[in-house]
Write a protein that holds these residues in place. Structure first.
Motif, PDB file in Angstrom:
ATOM      1  N   ALA A 399       0.892  -1.197   0.029  1.00  0.00           N
ATOM      2  CA  ALA A 399       0.050   0.030  -0.035  1.00  0.00           C
ATOM      3  C   ALA A 399       0.938   1.314  -0.091  1.00  0.00           C
ATOM      4  O   ALA A 399       0.427   2.004  -0.630  1.00  0.00           O
ATOM      5  N   TYR A 402       1.983   1.792  -3.372  1.00  0.00           N
ATOM      6  CA  TYR A 402       1.050   2.172  -4.394  1.00  0.00           C
ATOM      7  C   TYR A 402       1.100   3.637  -4.270  1.00  0.00           C
ATOM      8  O   TYR A 402       0.810   4.598  -5.066  1.00  0.00           O
ATOM      9  N   ARG A 406       1.852   6.922  -6.969  1.00  0.00           N
ATOM     10  CA  ARG A 406       1.149   8.009  -7.208  1.00  0.00           C
ATOM     11  C   ARG A 406       1.611   9.556  -7.030  1.00  0.00           C
ATOM     12  O   ARG A 406       1.091  10.497  -7.135  1.00  0.00           O
ATOM     13  N   ILE A 408       2.763  10.439  -4.020  1.00  0.00           N
ATOM     14  CA  ILE A 408       2.611  11.080  -2.484  1.00  0.00           C
ATOM     15  C   ILE A 408       3.907  10.720  -2.024  1.00  0.00           C
ATOM     16  O   ILE A 408       4.172   9.553  -1.795  1.00  0.00           O
ATOM     17  N   MET A 416      -0.757   8.688   5.912  1.00  0.00           N
ATOM     18  CA  MET A 416      -2.250   8.290   5.581  1.00  0.00           C
ATOM     19  C   MET A 416      -2.573   7.010   5.947  1.00  0.00           C
ATOM     20  O   MET A 416      -3.690   6.752   6.399  1.00  0.00           O
ATOM     21  N   ALA A 420      -5.566   5.604   8.421  1.00  0.00           N
ATOM     22  CA  ALA A 420      -6.261   4.909   7.976  1.00  0.00           C
ATOM     23  C   ALA A 420      -6.647   3.436   9.005  1.00  0.00           C
ATOM     24  O   ALA A 420      -7.878   3.268   9.291  1.00  0.00           O
ATOM     25  N   ARG A 423      -8.299   5.183  12.291  1.00  0.00           N
ATOM     26  CA  ARG A 423      -9.686   6.170  12.356  1.00  0.00           C
ATOM     27  C   ARG A 423     -10.788   5.192  12.661  1.00  0.00           C
ATOM     28  O   ARG A 423     -11.797   5.627  12.915  1.00  0.00           O
TER      29      ARG A 423
ATOM     30  N   LEU B  82       2.165   4.003 -13.462  1.00  0.00           N
ATOM     31  CA  LEU B  82       2.088   2.584 -13.619  1.00  0.00           C
ATOM     32  C   LEU B  82       0.437   2.222 -13.156  1.00  0.00           C
ATOM     33  O   LEU B  82       0.328   2.346 -11.847  1.00  0.00           O
ATOM     34  N   ALA B  83      -0.013   1.501 -14.074  1.00  0.00           N
ATOM     35  CA  ALA B  83      -1.292   0.984 -13.614  1.00  0.00           C
ATOM     36  C   ALA B  83      -0.922  -0.565 -13.303  1.00  0.00           C
ATOM     37  O   ALA B  83      -0.716  -1.297 -14.212  1.00  0.00           O
ATOM     38  N   PHE B  84      -1.294  -0.634 -12.107  1.00  0.00           N
ATOM     39  CA  PHE B  84      -0.866  -1.952 -11.500  1.00  0.00           C
ATOM     40  C   PHE B  84      -1.624  -3.174 -12.156  1.00  0.00           C
ATOM     41  O   PHE B  84      -2.993  -3.138 -12.222  1.00  0.00           O
ATOM     42  N   PRO B  87      -4.088  -3.985  -8.504  1.00  0.00           N
ATOM     43  CA  PRO B  87      -4.179  -2.659  -7.594  1.00  0.00           C
ATOM     44  C   PRO B  87      -4.378  -3.084  -6.142  1.00  0.00           C
ATOM     45  O   PRO B  87      -4.988  -3.835  -5.800  1.00  0.00           O
ATOM     46  N   VAL B  88      -3.826  -2.297  -5.278  1.00  0.00           N
ATOM     47  CA  VAL B  88      -3.847  -2.445  -3.772  1.00  0.00           C
ATOM     48  C   VAL B  88      -4.821  -1.788  -3.050  1.00  0.00           C
ATOM     49  O   VAL B  88      -5.266  -0.760  -3.297  1.00  0.00           O
ATOM     50  N   GLU B  89      -5.511  -2.769  -2.414  1.00  0.00           N
ATOM     51  CA  GLU B  89      -6.631  -2.405  -1.536  1.00  0.00           C
ATOM     52  C   GLU B  89      -6.132  -1.726  -0.346  1.00  0.00           C
ATOM     53  O   GLU B  89      -5.328  -2.045   0.485  1.00  0.00           O
ATOM     54  N   ILE B  90      -6.633  -0.155  -0.208  1.00  0.00           N
ATOM     55  CA  ILE B  90      -6.268   0.564   0.984  1.00  0.00           C
ATOM     56  C   ILE B  90      -7.354   0.867   1.935  1.00  0.00           C
ATOM     57  O   ILE B  90      -7.981   1.813   1.973  1.00  0.00           O
ATOM     58  N   PRO B  91      -7.935  -0.182   2.835  1.00  0.00           N
ATOM     59  CA  PRO B  91      -9.030   0.304   3.694  1.00  0.00           C
ATOM     60  C   PRO B  91      -8.780   1.602   4.331  1.00  0.00           C
ATOM     61  O   PRO B  91      -7.596   1.726   4.986  1.00  0.00           O
ATOM     62  N   GLY B  92      -9.677   2.386   4.725  1.00  0.00           N
ATOM     63  CA  GLY B  92      -9.520   3.361   5.576  1.00  0.00           C
ATOM     64  C   GLY B  92      -9.114   4.850   4.692  1.00  0.00           C
ATOM     65  O   GLY B  92      -8.922   5.695   5.393  1.00  0.00           O
ATOM     66  N   VAL B  93      -8.611   4.706   3.725  1.00  0.00           N
ATOM     67  CA  VAL B  93      -8.381   5.697   2.979  1.00  0.00           C
ATOM     68  C   VAL B  93      -9.287   5.880   1.569  1.00  0.00           C
ATOM     69  O   VAL B  93      -9.415   5.367   0.861  1.00  0.00           O
ATOM     70  N   PHE B  98      -7.467  10.304  -1.548  1.00  0.00           N
ATOM     71  CA  PHE B  98      -6.563   9.745  -2.058  1.00  0.00           C
ATOM     72  C   PHE B  98      -5.860  10.386  -3.274  1.00  0.00           C
ATOM     73  O   PHE B  98      -4.906  11.098  -3.615  1.00  0.00           O
ATOM     74  N   VAL B 142     -10.013   3.232  -1.303  1.00  0.00           N
ATOM     75  CA  VAL B 142      -9.294   3.171  -2.173  1.00  0.00           C
ATOM     76  C   VAL B 142      -9.294   1.431  -2.660  1.00  0.00           C
ATOM     77  O   VAL B 142      -8.750   0.566  -2.036  1.00  0.00           O
ATOM     78  N   ASN B 143      -9.757   1.240  -3.921  1.00  0.00           N
ATOM     79  CA  ASN B 143     -10.109  -0.312  -4.174  1.00  0.00           C
ATOM     80  C   ASN B 143     -10.697  -1.415  -3.248  1.00  0.00           C
ATOM     81  O   ASN B 143     -10.569  -2.579  -3.612  1.00  0.00           O
ATOM     82  N   ASN B 154     -10.443   2.168 -12.177  1.00  0.00           N
ATOM     83  CA  ASN B 154      -9.892   3.054 -11.181  1.00  0.00           C
ATOM     84  C   ASN B 154      -8.380   3.274 -11.259  1.00  0.00           C
ATOM     85  O   ASN B 154      -8.141   4.627 -11.207  1.00  0.00           O
ATOM     86  N   GLU B 155      -7.569   2.297 -11.824  1.00  0.00           N
ATOM     87  CA  GLU B 155      -6.306   2.695 -12.201  1.00  0.00           C
ATOM     88  C   GLU B 155      -6.325   3.671 -13.493  1.00  0.00           C
ATOM     89  O   GLU B 155      -5.661   4.663 -13.462  1.00  0.00           O
TER      90      GLU B 155
END
Ligand SMILES: Nc1ncnc2c1ncn2[C@@H]1O[C@H](COP(=O)(O)OP(=O)(O)OP(=O)(O)O)[C@@H](O)[C@H]1O
Ligand SMILES: [Mg+2]
Lengths: 456, 251
Positions: A399, A402, A406, A408, A416, A420, A423, B82-84, B87-93, B98, B142-143, B154-155
């Protein structure tokens, strides 16, 4: 009793001797000091205490914190808008800085007007002395007993039956130690000012209230002081009590707190404990689900860095059928910080249809940080649902990559992801000023603790 | 624009890229094809700066700048995207939070003023419409829990919002139905410009019907064994990679 114990308990007994056991709870104070004297401080072999290094506290000579006057507006930075407040400095009520709630019983424990209150006689210290607990190993909590014996002031809140308070009540416990606390060996203080904040909340049938406790230092750079609070919640049938405990003591502070809630039929108690400050912090929470359909939610977040230690010791007792408890404690540890989560759920034989859930998740941001998680389930009923889970993990590198891919930056991406993680707990604060304060504290502690993170 | 020379990379003591040469000029679209495990994603991840891979030889340059000297975020600031493949899941963001952080991090790094909430929202809405991303996805983390197709879209949305100069799409077409494939291709084609370039990694000729490449490369066992025009993709579709064993032996 060994002489070592004498030198440790002695100064506390002296504090008591100098003060006496008067007032409406005099007998309970007397009983508490006797129990404390008999039990002494926990030793290194005491299972519940062996991971909490009490050394620096016990080696320092306790000095009663004096009631110090706050400068004009000294409490303001800590007070939220849109709520009632009671401010205490070094454990003593500061009426000028407070705006107590109306329509409820709210008084300073040192205020003679409240001295005769039935509320105190009936409830204060009733649970902490162990009387209301039938768990075999409940024992005496030495610091809770000390608080009962030694508190000088505090708050009693009585919410009348059927009353729903619109505004939260903020109780600010401000420590303002005198600057001349002498340093002893290893930088640990040779003497420490100690205060014993005391809170009693009695919510009558079908009442509703929200109490926010804030522990902070007037000067965040204050040296070592010891705050030893105790809080009791008596949640009447059908009452809804929300409680937030924000611990934001100075970096050098020692904090050993005890809180106890007893829930009657269909009562709901929802308590959030958020720990940011202090060198050594320990919170013991006991919740007794003592009426059918009672429901308690206990959430916590600890954000630690440097050599901070925080221990959360929970005991949730399901004593009646159809009771539910949900615990979610999350920790973020950086530097050489350490944490202990001890979660005990005790389901009595009568407590059929209990639904208990306990989760402890820890995020380690450095190699040297260490989190301990010990669930303890003791179940004596057969028709129950009890689940527990604990995780100790590191930041998700994929993550992080990733986000960085982008554009960041490392620091921001790192922040972040930690945010996350945290929260899930801070988002539960529905009172907007509180939630914003928690966010701000979270970001401040993350930025303060980034110096020793993984390189980028 | 992009110059990869004799690139060798390994992971956990295993050499995966064994001397890759690839040159991409401004305005061009390159397709990289190859069987599973041939090193396509490794190449993409190495370009983006994933630290798991160790570069043992060769060089990577973007506009004459050594990519190896740059952190992943710096590569993004320089215009690499880079479009993965996964794509990585990022819970909470939150997804739009983002995206805003990403847009503004890039703007800041390039000395441009940051977009305020209003301007960003305008940009986001416009691009979301372009690549047909449901607004509900913008409000979710995110994802997190996105379907395979939603992740790929989404990418492309991120690409459309960030407007990179060089976009590497790692199997963005896999798992997409034909309509989604068309929108993804439309998103890419809308961005095609003289000063932009694309590297499209894919298994299938299918996508290349919509995004017509200028060059096609075959990556086999960590090496580009053959390069040609778009007709090479058709050849691969018919014959598979079997026919390139000889080429690999020669190379
Ligand atoms: N982090 C890693 N650790 C170990 N092995 C890896 C790692 N990344 C890639 N590999 C190995 O390197 C080889 C190439 O993998 P890569 O993902 O680059 O292939 P690919 O061409 O993208 O395949 P696919 O078409 O299936 O996506 C594979 O054998 C893979 O198992
Ligand atoms: Mg791949």
């Amino acid at each position: 009793m060994t002489s070592a114990a004498d030198t440790r308990t002695g100064p506390y007994l002296e504090l008591f001797a100098g003060r006496g056991a008067g007032g409406p709870v005099g007998a309970r104070r007397q009983q508490a000091i006797e129990r404390f004297e008999a039990a002494g401080f926990p030793g290194s072999r005491d299972e519940e205490w062996r991971q909490t290094n009490l050394g620096p506290i016990l080696r320092a000579r306790p000095v009663a914190a004096s009631g110090r006057a706050l400068g004009d507006g000294g409490a303001l930075p800590f007070l939220y808008p849109d709520c009632d407040s009671m401010v205490f400095v070094n454990g003593r009520y500061a009426p000028a800085a407070s705006s107590p709630p109306e329509g409820v019983t709210a008084f300073s424990l040192a205020d003679p007007a409240g001295a005769g209150s039935e509320l105190l006689a009936e409830h204060l210290g009733a649970s902490v002395d162990g009387r209301a607990s039938c768990s075999a190993d409940a024992g005496v909590h030495p610091f809770a007993a000390l608080n009962t014996a030694l508190f000088e002031d505090g708050v009693a809140l009585g919410i009348p039956a059927g009353t729903a308070l619109e505004r939260p009540i903020q109780v600010l416990w401000l420590s303002a130690p005198s600057a001349d606390a002498a340093a002893g060996d290893n930088g640990a203080p040779a003497s420490m000012e100690v205060s014993f904040p005391r809170l009693l909340v009695v919510a009558a049938e079908n009442s509703q209230a929200s109490v926010i406790e804030t522990f902070a230092a007037a000067d965040p750079a204050a040296g070592g002081y010891f705050v030893c609070p105790a809080a009791e919640f008596v949640c009447g049938a059908g009452s809804v009590v929300r409680h937030t405990r924000l611990q934001a003591d100075a970096a050098g502070a020692f904090h050993i707190g005890f809180q106890h809630a007893r829930l009657d039929r269909a009562a709901a108690f929802d308590s959030s404990s958020l720990a940011f400050g202090g060198a050594l912090v320990r919170n013991d929470t006991v919740a007794l689900l003592d009426g059918e359909g009672a429901d308690c939610t206990l959430d916590g977040l600890y954000v630690l860095d440097g050599s901070q230690f925080t221990g959360n010791h929970m005991r949730v007792e399901h004593r009646q059928p159809h009771t539910t408890s949900h615990q979610l404690y999350k920790g973020v540890l950086d530097g050489q910080a350490r944490s202990v989560f001890n979660g005990r759920i005790y389901v009595h034989q009568a407590a059929q249809k209990t639904d208990a859930k306990q989760t402890n998740r820890n995020l380690l941001l450095s190699k040297a940080a260490l989190a301990n998680s010990n669930p303890q389930l003791e179940i004596f009923a057969d028709d129950v649902r009890c689940t527990h889970g604990s995780t100790i993990g590191r930041l998700d590198e994929d993550a992080l990559f990733y986000l960085r891919a982008r554009g960041i930056g490392f620091e921001e991406a790192h922040g972040m992801l930690v945010h996350a993680f945290a929260r899930e707990v801070t988002d539960k604060a529905t009172f907007e000023p509180l939630r914003r304060d928690l966010e701000a504290r979270l970001f401040a502690s993350l930025n303060g603790g980034r110096s020793n993170g993984q390189g980028g | 624009m992009l110059r990869v020379s004799d690139l060798h990379a390994k992971v956990e003591e295993q050499e995966i890229l064994k001397g890759v040469d690839l040159e991409v000029g401004a305005g061009e679209v390159h397709a990289v094809m190859g069987p599973n495990g041939s090193g396509k994603s490794t190449l993409a991840q190495v370009l983006a700066g994933k630290e798991d891979y160790e570069i043992t030889a060769g060089s990577l340059e973007l506009d004459g700048e050594d990519l190896q000297e740059m952190a992943p975020e710096e590569r993004a600031h320089a215009g690499l995207f880079l479009a993965f493949q996964y794509p990585v899941e990022i819970p909470g963001v939150g997804n739009s939070y983002f995206l805003k952080a990403a847009v503004n991090a890039n703007r800041k790094a390039r000395g441009e003023s940051e977009l305020d909430a209003m301007d960003f929202l305008k940009l986001l809405r416009e691009r979301a419409t372009l690549v047909d991303v449901d607004e509900a996805l913008l409000r979710r983390p995110v994802n997190d829990g996105f379907s395979g197709g939603e992740k790929k879209r989404n990418e492309i949305l991120q690409m459309a919002v960030l407007e990179p100069r060089l976009a590497v799409l790692d199997e963005t077409d896999s798992g997409l139905d034909i309509d989604a494939l068309k929108t993804v291709a439309a998103g890419v084609n809308a961005l095609r410009a003289e000063n932009r370039a694309f590297v499209v990694i894919t298994h299938y000729q299918r996508l290349l019907n919509y995004i017509v490449p200028d060059h096609v490369h075959v990556l086999l066992d960590g090496r580009i064994v053959r390069s040609g025009g778009s007709e090479l993709a058709h050849e691969l579709e018919e014959k598979g990679y079997g026919g390139f064993d000889g080429a690999r032996a020669e190379a």
